[in-house]
Design a protein around this motif. Structure first.
Motif, mmCIF file in Angstrom:
data_model
loop_
_atom_site.group_PDB
_atom_site.id
_atom_site.type_symbol
_atom_site.label_atom_id
_atom_site.label_comp_id
_atom_site.label_asym_id
_atom_site.label_seq_id
_atom_site.Cartn_x
_atom_site.Cartn_y
_atom_site.Cartn_z
ATOM 1 N N ALA A 43 3.604 -11.671 5.351
ATOM 2 C CA ALA A 43 2.258 -11.537 5.910
ATOM 3 C C ALA A 43 2.257 -10.599 7.116
ATOM 4 C CB ALA A 43 1.719 -12.912 6.303
ATOM 5 N N TYR A 44 3.282 -10.727 7.959
ATOM 6 C CA TYR A 44 3.388 -9.828 9.120
ATOM 7 C C TYR A 44 3.544 -8.381 8.666
ATOM 8 C CZ TYR A 44 5.504 -7.556 13.175
ATOM 9 O OH TYR A 44 5.801 -6.684 14.189
ATOM 10 N N THR A 45 4.368 -8.162 7.640
ATOM 11 C CA THR A 45 4.552 -6.808 7.124
ATOM 12 C C THR A 45 3.260 -6.272 6.516
ATOM 13 O OG1 THR A 45 6.850 -7.399 6.624
ATOM 14 C CG2 THR A 45 6.001 -5.386 5.644
ATOM 15 N N ALA A 46 2.516 -7.137 5.829
ATOM 16 C CA ALA A 46 1.243 -6.707 5.245
ATOM 17 C C ALA A 46 0.240 -6.322 6.329
ATOM 18 C CB ALA A 46 0.679 -7.823 4.366
ATOM 19 N N VAL A 47 0.194 -7.105 7.406
ATOM 20 C CA VAL A 47 -0.715 -6.771 8.512
ATOM 21 C C VAL A 47 -0.316 -5.450 9.151
ATOM 22 C CG1 VAL A 47 -1.497 -7.509 10.790
ATOM 23 C CG2 VAL A 47 -1.342 -9.167 8.945
ATOM 24 N N ARG A 48 1.002 -5.252 9.320
ATOM 25 C CA ARG A 48 1.461 -3.976 9.869
ATOM 26 C C ARG A 48 1.068 -2.814 8.955
ATOM 27 N NH1 ARG A 48 5.755 -3.748 13.485
ATOM 28 N NH2 ARG A 48 5.477 -1.506 13.216
ATOM 29 N N PHE B 252 -1.745 1.383 1.405
ATOM 30 C CA PHE B 252 -2.809 0.568 0.825
ATOM 31 C C PHE B 252 -2.252 -0.411 -0.206
ATOM 32 C CE2 PHE B 252 -5.907 0.016 -2.633
ATOM 33 C CZ PHE B 252 -6.928 -0.609 -1.950
ATOM 34 N N TRP B 253 -1.471 0.113 -1.151
ATOM 35 C CA TRP B 253 -0.947 -0.754 -2.203
ATOM 36 C C TRP B 253 0.138 -1.689 -1.683
ATOM 37 C CZ3 TRP B 253 -3.625 -1.671 -6.240
ATOM 38 C CH2 TRP B 253 -4.475 -0.694 -6.765
ATOM 39 N N SER B 254 0.932 -1.230 -0.727
ATOM 40 C CA SER B 254 1.942 -2.132 -0.160
ATOM 41 C C SER B 254 1.276 -3.275 0.593
ATOM 42 C CB SER B 254 2.882 -1.360 0.766
ATOM 43 O OG SER B 254 2.170 -0.816 1.867
ATOM 44 N N GLY B 255 0.169 -2.985 1.292
ATOM 45 C CA GLY B 255 -0.556 -4.055 1.972
ATOM 46 C C GLY B 255 -1.115 -5.068 0.994
ATOM 47 N N ILE B 256 -1.670 -4.582 -0.132
ATOM 48 C CA ILE B 256 -2.221 -5.500 -1.137
ATOM 49 C C ILE B 256 -1.113 -6.338 -1.771
ATOM 50 C CG2 ILE B 256 -3.318 -5.598 -3.405
ATOM 51 C CD1 ILE B 256 -5.085 -3.320 -2.592
ATOM 52 N N ILE B 257 -0.020 -5.682 -2.176
ATOM 53 C CA ILE B 257 1.064 -6.405 -2.856
ATOM 54 C C ILE B 257 1.729 -7.406 -1.910
ATOM 55 C CG2 ILE B 257 3.320 -6.135 -3.946
ATOM 56 C CD1 ILE B 257 2.344 -3.441 -5.026
ATOM 57 N N LEU B 258 2.070 -6.951 -0.709
ATOM 58 C CA LEU B 258 2.724 -7.854 0.240
ATOM 59 C C LEU B 258 1.787 -8.976 0.676
ATOM 60 C CD1 LEU B 258 4.667 -5.290 2.460
ATOM 61 C CD2 LEU B 258 5.590 -6.778 0.686
ATOM 62 N N GLY B 259 0.500 -8.651 0.856
ATOM 63 C CA GLY B 259 -0.454 -9.692 1.215
ATOM 64 C C GLY B 259 -0.600 -10.733 0.125
ATOM 65 N N SER B 260 -0.656 -10.284 -1.144
ATOM 66 C CA SER B 260 -0.761 -11.232 -2.256
ATOM 67 C C SER B 260 0.483 -12.108 -2.352
ATOM 68 C CB SER B 260 -0.976 -10.470 -3.566
ATOM 69 O OG SER B 260 -2.145 -9.667 -3.502
ATOM 70 N N LEU B 261 1.657 -11.484 -2.199
ATOM 71 C CA LEU B 261 2.894 -12.265 -2.240
ATOM 72 C C LEU B 261 2.950 -13.284 -1.104
ATOM 73 C CD1 LEU B 261 5.570 -9.549 -3.137
ATOM 74 C CD2 LEU B 261 4.773 -11.417 -4.584
#
Length: 352
Positions: A29-34, A237-246
């Protein structure tokens, strides 16, 4: 792999999987926010870069003069193409001997920067045109952007690599592949693009870096910068979506697992408390039963309330109830309360 590295790997794996993966979910989640924050900054930089005019050094003066005549601020974000030249060469009237320049120790080339640690003031000129009016001073003050350095010396001295080279590089302070010796310079005469804020200082055009942009001096032109930033925006964009979903999935799983564990613990605790209550009720009932109509000769010699139920071994005296017999056994040196002989244990007597 050394024992220290094994301990670190084990520690990281246990930490990541602790609380049923909650720590791993929080890290994702922290990585997705970053990633989202970087995407926002990258998009803003892309908009500024698209709006910035692409000029030559000779066009800067006309742009700044027109902005000044319109009453607008002289600070303009521009993209300027020019050739690197030492500032001292411009101010000294383009003498044949180039004063105030650096010389590479390995190649002997003249430069204005060596490994970013050694720099001299330099300017951008317009394709080799040596006119005092057609240059812009490059201001590196406060800039942390990388310089478009050219490698003039490169030597790799190999070292012995082990099967655990990656872990040594990740957790250790060694150079598991080899020792790299190289020298990079910003040579004179190199064509670069400068992306930054342009303004007048003492009647001379000067350009400095913009903190909101990832570029300052670069070998990429405007179109290449836009393509690179667009690609980075898509990746973010896609890394935020994928990491956020995970992270949402892992945190949801960890929450449900811990919630079920808490419910199970609560049920077990309630059942244990109920068993304790039932046991206390049974003990109280037995106590009441044992206290009812007990002849004086059968009362416990210690509490004088309950019936004698336990025999001490080896003396064989039946003088205590079960509770008092257990209390006597717990003493450091248990002795029979009648004969004072040391006892090993007690045995409960049941009447048929």
């Amino acid at each position: 792999m050394t024992s220290h590295e094994q301990a670190l790997v084990s520690l990281f794996s246990q930490l990541a999987l602790s609380f049923d993966g909650a720590v791993l979910g929080l890290a994702l989640a922290y990585t997705a926010v970053r990633s989202v924050l970087k995407l926002t900054a990258n998009s803003a930089a892309l908009d500024k870069l698209c709006a910035a005019p692409n000029l030559s050094v000779s066009d800067l003066r006309s742009l700044l003069d027109s902005s000044d005549s319109d009453g607008n601020s002289q600070n303009k974000l521009v993209i300027v193409r020019g050739t690197v030249e030492a500032k001292s060469s411009v101010e000294s009237g383009w003498k044949s001997l180039r004063p105030g320049v650096l010389v590479s120790n390995e190649s002997g080339d003249s430069a204005v920067a060596i490994e970013r640690s050694q720099t001299v003031p330099f300017v951008l000129i317009d394709g080799g045109r040596r006119s005092h009016a057609d240059y812009a001073i490059v201001n590196l003050e406060g800039s942390r952007h990388p310089l478009p350095l050219t490698t003039v010396y490169h030597k790799l001295q190999p070292t012995n690599a082990s099967p655990y080279t990656f872990l040594q590089a990740l957790f250790g302070n060694q150079y598991p592949v080899g020792i790299l010796d190289e020298e990079k310079i910003l040579p004179l005469g190199k064509d670069v693009y400068a992306v930054g804020i342009c303004y007048y200082r003492n009647g001379i055009a000067e350009i400095k870096s913009c903190k909101e942009l990832p570029y300052f001096l670069s070998e990429l032109n405007k179109d290449q910068m836009i393509v690179e930033l667009t690609f980075k925006s898509k990746v973010l964009f896609w890394s935020g979506i994928i990491l956020g979903s995970l992270s949402i999935g892992i945190l949801g799983y960890a929450f449900m697992r811990n919630w079920n564990k808490w419910k199970q613990w609560r049920q077990q605790r309630e059942a244990q408390q109920q068993r304790q209550v039932n046991h206390d009720d049974a003990e109280f009932e037995n106590l009441v039963n044992e206290m009812d109509d007990v002849p004086d000769g059968q009362l416990c010699v210690i509490c004088l309330m309950r019936r004698r139920r336990s025999v001490f071994i080896p003396c064989g005296h039946l003088v205590c109830c079960q509770g008092c017999a257990v209390s006597v056994e717990r003493n450091v040196a248990p002795k029979c309360p009648v004969c004072r002989q040391e006892i090993r244990n007690s045995v409960r007597i049941f009447e048929s």
